[in-house]
Design an enzyme around this catalytic site. Structure first.
Site, PDB file in Angstrom:
ATOM      1  N   HIS A   1      87.355  24.799  81.208  1.00 13.74           N
ATOM      2  CA  HIS A   1      86.742  24.204  80.216  1.00 13.74           C
ATOM      3  C   HIS A   1      87.616  23.079  79.622  1.00 13.74           C
ATOM      4  CE1 HIS A   1      84.482  23.918  76.525  1.00 13.74           C
ATOM      5  NE2 HIS A   1      84.736  25.219  75.756  1.00 13.74           N
TER       6      HIS A   1
ATOM      7  N   ASP B   1      92.047  33.080  73.015  1.00 18.55           N
ATOM      8  CA  ASP B   1      90.825  32.941  73.290  1.00 18.55           C
ATOM      9  C   ASP B   1      89.958  34.367  73.196  1.00 18.55           C
ATOM     10  OD1 ASP B   1      88.285  32.087  74.254  1.00 18.55           O
ATOM     11  OD2 ASP B   1      88.743  31.683  76.225  1.00 18.55           O
TER      12      ASP B   1
ATOM     13  N   ARG C   1      87.500  18.377  69.099  1.00 19.66           N
ATOM     14  CA  ARG C   1      86.410  18.475  70.204  1.00 19.66           C
ATOM     15  C   ARG C   1      85.499  16.967  70.196  1.00 19.66           C
ATOM     16  NH1 ARG C   1      84.704  23.134  72.448  1.00 19.66           N
ATOM     17  NH2 ARG C   1      83.868  21.862  73.757  1.00 19.66           N
TER      18      ARG C   1
ATOM     19  N   ARG D   1      76.599  23.102  80.426  1.00 23.09           N
ATOM     20  CA  ARG D   1      77.380  24.536  80.364  1.00 23.09           C
ATOM     21  C   ARG D   1      76.898  25.520  81.255  1.00 23.09           C
ATOM     22  NH1 ARG D   1      79.891  27.280  74.833  1.00 23.09           N
ATOM     23  NH2 ARG D   1      81.429  25.788  75.252  1.00 23.09           N
TER      24      ARG D   1
ATOM     25  N   GLN E   1      87.605  21.342  76.007  1.00 29.56           N
ATOM     26  CA  GLN E   1      88.500  22.099  75.084  1.00 29.56           C
ATOM     27  C   GLN E   1      89.838  21.829  75.300  1.00 29.56           C
ATOM     28  OE1 GLN E   1      87.350  24.725  72.845  1.00 29.56           O
ATOM     29  NE2 GLN E   1      89.515  24.134  72.081  1.00 29.56           N
TER      30      GLN E   1
ATOM     31  N   CYS F   1      90.356  28.518  70.678  1.00 37.78           N
ATOM     32  CA  CYS F   1      89.411  27.465  71.085  1.00 37.78           C
ATOM     33  C   CYS F   1      88.296  27.909  70.059  1.00 37.78           C
ATOM     34  CB  CYS F   1      89.076  27.615  72.335  1.00 37.78           C
ATOM     35  SG  CYS F   1      88.604  29.230  73.122  1.00 37.78           S
TER      36      CYS F   1
HETATM   37  N1   CP Z   1      85.202  26.252  71.956  1.00 37.34           N
HETATM   38  C1   CP Z   1      83.916  26.303  72.168  1.00 37.34           C
HETATM   39  O1   CP Z   1      83.637  25.718  73.296  1.00 37.34           O
HETATM   40  O2   CP Z   1      82.958  26.607  71.314  1.00 37.34           O
HETATM   41  P1   CP Z   1      81.341  26.926  71.575  1.00 37.34           P
HETATM   42  O3   CP Z   1      81.407  28.139  72.711  1.00 37.34           O
HETATM   43  O4   CP Z   1      81.064  27.066  70.017  1.00 37.34           O
HETATM   44  O5   CP Z   1      81.071  25.602  72.111  1.00 37.34           O
HETATM   45  N1  NVA Z   2      86.608  31.898  77.332  1.00 36.20           N
HETATM   46  C1  NVA Z   2      85.366  31.828  76.471  1.00 36.20           C
HETATM   47  C2  NVA Z   2      85.401  30.325  75.907  1.00 36.20           C
HETATM   48  C3  NVA Z   2      84.505  30.310  74.951  1.00 36.20           C
HETATM   49  C4  NVA Z   2      84.502  28.672  74.207  1.00 36.20           C
HETATM   50  C5  NVA Z   2      83.958  31.915  77.156  1.00 36.20           C
HETATM   51  O1  NVA Z   2      84.037  31.398  78.524  1.00 36.20           O
HETATM   52  O2  NVA Z   2      83.113  32.623  76.819  1.00 36.20           O
END
Ligand code: CP
Ligand code: NVA
Length: 302
Positions: A128, A219, A287, A101, A131, A259
């Site tokens: 993502h 989101d 997930r 990530r 997701q 999400c």
């Molecule tokens: N939706 C999602 O990716 O959640 P987190 O940021 O908690 O991993």
């Molecule tokens: N768009 C958001 C998604 C979080 C799971 C971000 O990147 O923070």
């Protein structure tokens, strides 16, 4: 499929292979047929916060027989400037797979290239994919099939989650509408690369966009890394809140998805969130199942 770096790089068949296996993973969680990660050690390398992604990968890797280490990017030399390609070459000699990530999409691509081990994008600024695979699984569960469904993504139409939705719609047979204020709409470049005019459309008027849709999806308005833009984002997106009045414009059996994490009073009201909590937490649970499917598909077999 050797890596999962983006939704863009998947074919329709590859997406359906993941979704079918995700359903099997869910149905057989208590009695798994085999342990494809037995004897393997995977690393999670995260530069941004996470609850769902971290927990679901840590649990999923263990449930598939593997062991897992969580590495915060700030705790390893990467955080002090060691190049990603050196980090990748070290880890490639020691671990069996990586879940990353981070900010730059190029970082997950460089890691995959230089490590030579299966690599999964657990969120970048661009995409993502994990997701959206779980979201597609959830929509199939709720409606029986994706074909012919209408999904409306509401809010920051240029964020990573929206972009992965665009690639999903480019590959699969559902309609995607994106309702976003000017300045937060997807790049024309992505829309043109995704093609499918008429199948993916962008609206400034959110009421018009949600009319008759099966899924209202949102989101956060301020993605990780965009905190400095908070004030202007929160202002621009006020009309794009999912609330009961907006849901009434959708199809009678419409579902609400997010999400997560959710900010009540911003992208969704507390009442609407709670009214749709069952779907929202099925979505979060998926997930685990969708990612276990990805892990099984891309795991080394030597
Ligand atoms: N939706 C999602 O990716 O959640 P987190 O940021 O908690 O991993
Ligand atoms: N768009 C958001 C998604 C979080 C799971 C971000 O990147 O923070």
């Amino acid at each position: 499929m050797k890596n999962l770096l983006s939704l863009e790089s998947l074919t329709k068949d590859e997406i359906y292979t993941v979704l079918e296996l995700a359903d099997t993973m869910k149905a057989t969680r208590a009695r798994p047929a085999h342990l494809p990660l037995a004897g393997q050690c995977w690393a999670l390398i995260f530069s941004k916060s996470s609850t769902r992604t971290r927990v679901s990968f840590e649990v999923g890797i263990r449930e598939l027989g593997g062991s897992v280490m969580f590495l915060s990017a700030t705790d390893i030399q990467l955080g002090r400037g060691e190049p990603i390609k050196d980090t990748a070459r070290v880890m490639g000699r020691m671990i069996d797979g990586a879940v990353i990530r981070t900010y730059l999409q190029s970082d997950v691509e460089v890691f995959a290239q230089f490590s030579g081990i299966p690599t999964i994008n657990a969120l970048t600024d661009d995409e993502h994919p994990c997701q959206i695979l779980a979201d597609l699984q959830t929509i199939r569960e709720k409606f029986g099939a994706l074909e012919g469904r209408k999904v409306c993504f509401i809010g920051d139409g240029a964020c990573n989650v929206a972009r992965s939705w665009i690639w999903a719609a480019a590959r699969l047979d559902f309609e995607l509408r994106i309702a976003a204020p000017l300045g937060y709409q997807p790049d024309a470049e992505i829309l043109s690369a995704a093609g499918r005019t008429g199948h993916i459309s962008v609206f400034e008027d959110v009421q018009e966009a949600v009319r008759g849709v099966d899924v209202l999806y949102t989101d956060v308005w301020v993605s990780m890394g965009k905190e400095e833009e908070s004030a202007q984002r929160l202002l621009a997106m006020v009309p794009y809140q999912i609330n009961d009045a907006l849901v009434k414009l959708a199809a009678p059996q419409a579902i609400v998805m997010h999400c997560l994490p959710a900010y009540r009073g911003k992208e969704i009201t507390a009442d609407t969130f709670e009214a749709h909590a069952s779907t929202l937490f099925d979505q979060a649970e998926n997930r685990l199942h969708a990612q276990k499917a990805v892990l099984q598909i891309i795991a080394r077999r030597d």
